[in-house]
Design an enzyme around this catalytic site. Structure first.
Site, PDB file in Angstrom:
ATOM      1  N   GLU B  55       0.814  -1.218   0.000  1.00 24.09           N
ATOM      2  CA  GLU B  55       0.000   0.000   0.000  1.00 24.09           C
ATOM      3  C   GLU B  55       0.845   1.264   0.000  1.00 24.09           C
ATOM      4  O   GLU B  55       0.427   2.298  -0.501  1.00 24.09           O
ATOM      5  CB  GLU B  55      -0.966   0.011   1.188  1.00 24.09           C
ATOM      6  CG  GLU B  55      -2.105  -1.001   1.083  1.00 24.09           C
ATOM      7  CD  GLU B  55      -1.729  -2.373   1.618  1.00 24.09           C
ATOM      8  OE1 GLU B  55      -0.539  -2.587   1.962  1.00 24.09           O
ATOM      9  OE2 GLU B  55      -2.626  -3.242   1.682  1.00 24.09           O
ATOM     10  N   PHE B 117     -11.148  -7.748  14.098  1.00 24.92           N
ATOM     11  CA  PHE B 117     -10.101  -8.214  13.207  1.00 24.92           C
ATOM     12  C   PHE B 117      -9.783  -7.141  12.163  1.00 24.92           C
ATOM     13  O   PHE B 117     -10.679  -6.585  11.549  1.00 24.92           O
ATOM     14  CB  PHE B 117     -10.532  -9.512  12.515  1.00 24.92           C
ATOM     15  CG  PHE B 117      -9.508 -10.001  11.529  1.00 24.92           C
ATOM     16  CD1 PHE B 117      -8.263 -10.443  11.967  1.00 24.92           C
ATOM     17  CD2 PHE B 117      -9.783 -10.007  10.175  1.00 24.92           C
ATOM     18  CE1 PHE B 117      -7.306 -10.867  11.062  1.00 24.92           C
ATOM     19  CE2 PHE B 117      -8.830 -10.438   9.262  1.00 24.92           C
ATOM     20  CZ  PHE B 117      -7.585 -10.876   9.713  1.00 24.92           C
ATOM     21  N   GLN B 118      -8.513  -6.843  11.991  1.00 24.67           N
ATOM     22  CA  GLN B 118      -8.037  -5.832  11.043  1.00 24.67           C
ATOM     23  C   GLN B 118      -8.648  -4.462  11.267  1.00 24.67           C
ATOM     24  O   GLN B 118      -8.923  -3.731  10.333  1.00 24.67           O
ATOM     25  CB  GLN B 118      -8.251  -6.287   9.598  1.00 24.67           C
ATOM     26  CG  GLN B 118      -7.342  -7.454   9.253  1.00 24.67           C
ATOM     27  CD  GLN B 118      -7.270  -7.740   7.766  1.00 24.67           C
ATOM     28  OE1 GLN B 118      -8.217  -7.492   7.033  1.00 24.67           O
ATOM     29  NE2 GLN B 118      -6.150  -8.290   7.336  1.00 24.67           N
ATOM     30  N   LYS B 167     -17.419  -1.249   6.147  1.00 25.16           N
ATOM     31  CA  LYS B 167     -17.920  -2.251   5.201  1.00 25.16           C
ATOM     32  C   LYS B 167     -19.440  -2.193   5.060  1.00 25.16           C
ATOM     33  O   LYS B 167     -19.979  -2.284   3.957  1.00 25.16           O
ATOM     34  CB  LYS B 167     -17.479  -3.647   5.663  1.00 25.16           C
ATOM     35  CG  LYS B 167     -17.636  -4.692   4.581  1.00 25.16           C
ATOM     36  CD  LYS B 167     -16.901  -5.959   4.934  1.00 25.16           C
ATOM     37  CE  LYS B 167     -17.054  -6.970   3.789  1.00 25.16           C
ATOM     38  NZ  LYS B 167     -16.358  -8.229   4.079  1.00 25.16           N
ATOM     39  N   MET B 474      24.330   8.878   2.359  1.00 19.63           N
ATOM     40  CA  MET B 474      24.180  10.155   3.035  1.00 19.63           C
ATOM     41  C   MET B 474      24.464  10.028   4.526  1.00 19.63           C
ATOM     42  O   MET B 474      25.035  10.920   5.145  1.00 19.63           O
ATOM     43  CB  MET B 474      22.773  10.715   2.799  1.00 19.63           C
ATOM     44  CG  MET B 474      22.592  12.129   3.287  1.00 19.63           C
ATOM     45  SD  MET B 474      23.772  13.263   2.517  1.00 19.63           S
ATOM     46  CE  MET B 474      22.775  13.985   1.235  1.00 19.63           C
TER      47      MET B 474
HETATM   48  C1  LIG Z   1      12.396   5.714   5.419  1.00 19.05           C
HETATM   49  C2  LIG Z   1      13.674   6.373   5.754  1.00 19.05           C
HETATM   50  N1  LIG Z   1      14.505   5.819   6.662  1.00 19.05           N
HETATM   51  C3  LIG Z   1      15.660   6.421   6.965  1.00 19.05           C
HETATM   52  C4  LIG Z   1      16.024   7.592   6.377  1.00 19.05           C
HETATM   53  C5  LIG Z   1      17.352   8.279   6.757  1.00 19.05           C
HETATM   54  N2  LIG Z   1      18.239   8.366   5.587  1.00 19.05           N
HETATM   55  C6  LIG Z   1      18.370   9.485   4.848  1.00 19.05           C
HETATM   56  S1  LIG Z   1      19.414   9.312   3.563  1.00 19.05           S
HETATM   57  C7  LIG Z   1      19.754   7.718   3.995  1.00 19.05           C
HETATM   58  C8  LIG Z   1      20.711   6.887   3.188  1.00 19.05           C
HETATM   59  C9  LIG Z   1      20.219   6.600   1.827  1.00 19.05           C
HETATM   60  O1  LIG Z   1      21.034   5.639   1.243  1.00 19.05           O
HETATM   61  P1  LIG Z   1      20.897   5.234  -0.272  1.00 19.05           P
HETATM   62  O2  LIG Z   1      19.461   5.069  -0.624  1.00 19.05           O
HETATM   63  O3  LIG Z   1      21.771   4.101  -0.553  1.00 19.05           O
HETATM   64  O4  LIG Z   1      21.349   6.549  -1.032  1.00 19.05           O
HETATM   65  P2  LIG Z   1      22.761   7.285  -1.096  1.00 19.05           P
HETATM   66  O5  LIG Z   1      22.775   8.305  -0.007  1.00 19.05           O
HETATM   67  O6  LIG Z   1      23.818   6.249  -0.917  1.00 19.05           O
HETATM   68  O7  LIG Z   1      22.752   7.920  -2.433  1.00 19.05           O
HETATM   69  C10 LIG Z   1      19.047   7.351   5.137  1.00 19.05           C
HETATM   70  C11 LIG Z   1      19.138   6.054   5.803  1.00 19.05           C
HETATM   71  C12 LIG Z   1      15.130   8.141   5.447  1.00 19.05           C
HETATM   72  N3  LIG Z   1      15.361   9.298   4.831  1.00 19.05           N
HETATM   73  N4  LIG Z   1      13.973   7.509   5.143  1.00 19.05           N
END
Ligand SMILES: Cc1ncc(C[n+]2csc(CCOP(=O)(O)OP(=O)(O)O)c2C)c(N)n1
Lengths: 159, 569
Positions: B55, B117-118, B167, B474
């Site tokens: 979803e 449920f749900q 529902k 990042m």
């Molecule tokens: C759902 C979610 N969880 C955690 C984060 C924190 N976060 C921001 S950037 C990042 C790393 C992203 O890594 P990747 O997708 O490999 O991209 P890159 O920075 O290596 O280009 C994280 C964990 C986030 N933005 N969203």
């Protein structure tokens, strides 16, 4: 500073959570909240008392106005207004001080709502300062229980 | 008063209302509590339902669809776990002002509140993350809620709305198909009249010697690109955009100074420091851009927005105008003087020359920045680009230029990893003739990678670019710069074989790791309208520059050249 927000809302379930949620999001402590229906049964009036600086309360006000169920918001802190709060307070009494309690009640025009051998339940209404003052006077007898309604308020009218 | 007609079921009515409203595509996933609705959907010839794999995928697809077409995005989920899977997407849409209608199934009214449920109180859960939401208690209320919800979603500052649909209300019969009088105030959906003094507003702008336009996502929602260009050209005013405002002003225009903020261009951030007047057009002084008390402190600050709650929220301003940005600009432009500002424009041109976006391109490894430049050239800047969140997102924002609005889809406010792939799919459904590219990282892509199945099932030619650094890049960058290289849980040396994974879904793929392979790879990637996966191996230590550290201001910007000087490139 203290703000008294008068909020007109549609009278249906969920509105209260929508409104109070906005205060929670800003981690604002609501001093009191009182809700009642207005002359129009579809519309309720909420009075929320909060402490906070003007700019943040202004933010909350604008956020409130974005809620579809909020009709109007007014900060009564900037108007002359009549405000009231109702308190029910239970104090401990003994034969020796019962008359003293009664005479204080007379001065404050508080009503004695119930009486037992050891307690007295008093009903008092007034503006915040009066309520505080009254509670101070009751303190020395030993307060056993309190119920407060929270503040309600209306602007003074001019003709 | 309600019109009386033959009675139909609530579910039937909901489908007919969607049809009448012009919705021709919905993204969703069925389940017990929404089955009556799905049964009616089955009979509809006007609405195409896209079956997703999660979803969260459905709502991000609806977002990608909405943002690339300007239309309402619709998604459907069942009660309980289906509904709660929408929460991230609703929050995302709220923060980025995307018009979304979410319809969720709910347990029967007599079971509500019993931990059936749900069952989940999705109404309560979504109060802070929707613009409007309602639990529909009777089939007679469907028409009203539908009208209100759609008006609110698209009206004013757009946003997500949710209708929770028990529902038994779906099967209940009703004849109320339309309501004449809505309960919500028209201010929630009508265009507001212009608020503020246009003359004194224009006077302040006319006086400015070094003005700057700071354009946000609101400009795209207001469809105000034409007017912004007119204003900029008439007044000779340089334009910087936020991450959300990318595309609202042509990226190659002579007056464009690129993105500002945490990873904005050095010249945009320097322009903020140097300007004597800054005009915010539909942006929100977001914390990745503006530090209160320090943002453009030497300048007169002005703001035009449709949402009064944004005024003086984080940064106080000297002049403001309330209203629909397009309308306000139309009224403002005639009052704006033609002023020769060649000194200021020339100054920025020199800044651009002396502080370009930079990276070290001296090795054979592939640098994502260089790769994205090539991608931009090869796709002629015409693609719709969605991203996930991380370094790749910022590189894409810096190196892929956009000439038009609604082609850049990124999760700006919430920063949702997992947004990119489904958003790209949604955009492709809305723009079947355009090239749609999802730029992702090896971390992000795995957050909704199951939607590759949706690409395969509907034969949608979405191009998936994965920059693989075997890191949460990042996070690593922050750890390197601010946590003394303690790479706590940001490295992973286990990724699936993304190319093989694509093959498992019958999607062709390729992996490259050497600069010499780029041209061929891009040809393969873009050659036709089929889906592709391109995995690009990049060095883990590559960083995004410039950077303004979190909580700091434009003055504290670190440029690539600074790190080279410090021997830390
Ligand atoms: C759902 C979610 N969880 C955690 C984060 C924190 N976060 C921001 S950037 C990042 C790393 C992203 O890594 P990747 O997708 O490999 O991209 P890159 O920075 O290596 O280009 C994280 C964990 C986030 N933005 N969203």
């Amino acid at each position: 500073m203290k703000h008294i927000l008068k909020i007109l809302v549609n009278n249906h379930p969920g509105v209260m959570s929508h409104v109070s949620g906005l205060f929670t999001r800003r981690s604002y402590n609501i001093d009191s909240i009182a809700v009642g229906v207005t002359q129009d049964p579809e519309i309720s009036n909420m009075v929320i008392v909060v402490k906070g600086d003007d700019s943040v309360v202004e933010q909350v006000k604008r956020q409130l106005l974005k809620l579809p169920d909020v009709i109007d918001v007014e900060d009564l802190a900037y108007h002359d207004c009549i405000s009231r709060e109702l308190v029910l307070v239970v104090v401990k009494v003994e034969d020796s001080n019962r008359t003293e309690v009664i005479s204080i009640c007379e001065v404050f025009q508080a009503k004695i709502a119930d009486l037992t051998k050891t307690t007295m339940t008093i009903e008092f209404s007034g503006n915040t300062r009066q309520v505080e003052h009254f509670m101070e006077m009751m303190q020395k007898f030993g307060i056993q229980e309190i119920a407060r309604t929270g503040q309600i308020a209306l602007k003074y009218r001019s003709n | 008063m309600p019109k009386t007609e033959a009675k139909i079921s609530g579910a039937r009515l909901m489908v007919e209302l969607l049809e009448e409203y012009g919705v021709d595509i919905v993204f969703g996933y069925p389940g017990g509590a929404i089955l009556p609705f799905y049964d009616e959907l089955y009979k509809s010839t006007k609405i195409k339902h896209i079956l997703v794999r999660h979803e969260q995928g459905a709502i991000h697809m609806a977002e990608g669809y909405a943002r690339s077409t300007g239309k309402l995005g619709v998604c459907i989920a069942t009660s309980g776990p289906g509904a709660t899977n929408l929460v991230t997407g609703l929050t995302d849409a709220k923060l980025d002002s995307v018009p979304i209608l979410a319809i969720t199934g709910q347990v029967a009214t007599n079971a509500i509140g019993t931990d059936a449920f749900q069952e989940a109180d999705i109404y309560g859960i979504t109060i802070p993350i929707t613009k409007y939401n309602a639990l529909i208690k009777s089939a007679d209320d469907i028409a009203r809620h539908f009208q209100e919800a759609t008006l609110v979603a698209l009206g004013g500052r757009p946003g997500p709305v949710l209708l929770d649909f028990p529902k038994d209300v779906q099967t209940e019969l009703t004849s109320v198909r339309k309501v004449d009088k809505l309960k919500i105030d028209p201010r929630h959906y009508q265009k507001p009249p212009i608020g503020g003094d246009l003359d004194s507003f224009a006077a302040a702008l006319n006086k400015a010697k070094r003005p700057l336009l700071y354009v946000g996502g609101g400009a795209i929602n207001a469809n105000a690109s034409k007017e912004i260009k007119e204003l900029a050209e008439k007044g000779n005013i340089p334009v910087t955009t936020t991450l959300m405002g990318i595309g609202a002003f042509p990226g190659t225009h002579q007056l464009a100074v690129g993105m500002l903020g945490m990873h904005g261009t050095a010249y945009a951030n320097k322009a903020v420091l140097e300007c004597d007047y800054i005009l915010n057009l539909g942006a929100r002084f977001d914390d990745r851009v503006a530090k209160p008390g320090e943002f453009a402190e030497g300048a007169v600050r002005a703001h035009i927005d449709i949402d009064t709650a944004e005024f003086n929220k984080r940064v106080s301003v000297d002049h403001l105008l309330h209203g629909d940005l397009k309308e306000v600009l139309k009224a403002l432009i005639p009052k704006v003087n033609k002023v020769d500002r060649s000194d200021w424009v020339g100054f920025l041109d020199t800044l651009k020359k002396n502080h370009p976006l930079e990276f070290d391109d001296s090795t054979d490894t592939i640098k994502p920045q260089g790769f994205l430049q090539k991608l931009y050239e090869k796709s002629k800047g015409k693609a719709i680009v969605s991203t996930d969140v991380g370094q790749h997102q910022m590189w894409a924002a810096q190196y892929y230029l956009f000439e038009e609005a609604n082609r850049w889809l990124t999760s700006g406010g919430l920063g949702t990893m997992g947004y990119g792939l489904p958003a790209a799919i949604g955009a492709k459904f809305g723009n079947p003739n355009k090239t749609v590219i999802c730029v992702s990282g090896d971390g992000s892509i795995q957050m909704n990678i199951q939607e590759l199945a949706t690409i395969a099932m509907y034969k949608k030619g979405v191009k998936v670019l994965i920059f693989n650094n075997n890191f949460l890049g990042m996070v690593r960058q922050w750890q390197e710069l601010f946590y003394e290289e303690r790479f706590s849980e940001s490295e992973w040396n286990y990724n699936p074989d993304f190319v093989k994974l694509g093959e498992a879904y019958s999607i062709k793929g390729l992996r490259i790791s050497n600069k010499s392979e780029i041209d061929k790879a891009l040809e393969f990637f873009l050659e036709d309208d089929d889906a592709r996966i391109l995995e690009v191996m990049i060095p883990a230590e590559e960083k995004v520059f410039p950077m303004i550290p979190a909580g700091k201001s434009q003055k504290d910007m670190i440029e690539f050249s600074d790190t080279v000087r410090a021997g830390k490139k």
